[in-house]
Design an enzyme around this catalytic site. Structure first.
Site, mmCIF file in Angstrom:
data_model
loop_
_atom_site.group_PDB
_atom_site.id
_atom_site.type_symbol
_atom_site.label_atom_id
_atom_site.label_comp_id
_atom_site.label_asym_id
_atom_site.label_seq_id
_atom_site.Cartn_x
_atom_site.Cartn_y
_atom_site.Cartn_z
ATOM 1 N N SER A 16 0.802 -1.223 0.000
ATOM 2 C CA SER A 16 0.000 0.000 0.000
ATOM 3 C C SER A 16 0.835 1.272 0.000
ATOM 4 C CB SER A 16 -0.948 0.011 1.207
ATOM 5 O OG SER A 16 -0.241 0.187 2.418
ATOM 6 N N LYS A 84 0.778 4.561 6.745
ATOM 7 C CA LYS A 84 0.212 5.348 5.653
ATOM 8 C C LYS A 84 0.788 6.758 5.728
ATOM 9 C CE LYS A 84 -2.823 1.974 4.889
ATOM 10 N NZ LYS A 84 -2.751 1.080 3.712
#
Length: 232
Positions: A16, A84
């Site tokens: 990701s 993230k």
């Protein structure tokens, strides 16, 4: 004591954050970057001390800044750590249109006009938004042109918001935008779940167990600015 308060090992388990952080990167997390979180026993994730303050931290900090890569506890399962990039802070407004991120910082229009290039600013109903505010600085951020709106992909990849981020919350997105389970799907991250900031990579290997010698010993802040841009 070091693992509780200073640094903790973390392994990148998914793609990701590609091309910034890669599957198989082993890194240390700087746990004092945003305050001092309540220590947990690694792997078991059992708190060592009570949460005296009720915000997941023994000592408070300012929290992540826009653009920071952040390690935090997944809001839907707090025993799991996610990594993230913070794309918006409390009070900011953001939305996605046709995969493009638009951000209105809470500081207001004058701040936007003073801090962002004119070509990246879009005015909507009197409010100034910044178009794709992080891509120039962090080249690892990208979309996958093969992910199209075909009825099988989540609509949040293409169209999302607008939303205003809650105070003391942070909106997180993966750099691999079309292959990331992030705040578009489960909301912003409260301060009590913020753990720390990636520090440096102490080991890295790929899916074939080939060691990536060029990544070992590198600090993440340098790597994220040198990440290769996506090529179709």
């Amino acid at each position: 004591m070091v693992i509780f308060f200073v640094a903790q090992a973390f392994v990148i388990p998914s793609g990701s954050m590609k091309n910034t952080l890669l599957i198989g990167d082993h890194l240390f997390v700087k746990k004092f970057a945003y305050g001092v979180p309540v220590p947990h026993i690694p792997w078991l994730e059992v708190p060592v001390l009570p949460d005296f303050r009720g915000d997941g931290h023994l000592i408070d900090g300012e929290g992540p800044r826009r653009g920071d890569i952040v390690i935090f506890r997944y809001p839907r399962n707090e025993k799991i750590h996610y990594v993230k990039r913070c794309v918006a802070v409390g009070g900011d407004i953001l939305f996605l249109h046709d995969k493009i991120l638009y951000l209105h910082p809470h500081e207001g229009n004058d701040y936007v006009a003073a801090h962002y290039p004119k070509e990246k600013i879009v005015e909507i109903d009197g409010t100034l938004f910044v178009k794709n505010p992080y891509r120039d600085e962090f080249p690892g951020i990208h979309n996958d042109p093969h992910v199209v709106m075909d009825g099988y992909q989540p609509i949040e990849i293409f169209e999302f918001g607008p939303v205003r981020v809650e105070e003391r919350h942070w909106f997180m997105m993966g750099d691999n935008r079309d292959h990331s389970n992030d705040s578009r799907f489960w909301g912003s991250v409260p301060y009590r779940l913020i753990v720390g900031k990636p520090w440096f990579i102490y080991f890295s290997w790929d899916e074939n167990y080939t060691i990536r010698w060029d990544r070992i010993g590198r600090d993440v802040e340098t790597l994220e600015r040198e990440a290769p841009r996506y090529v179709e």
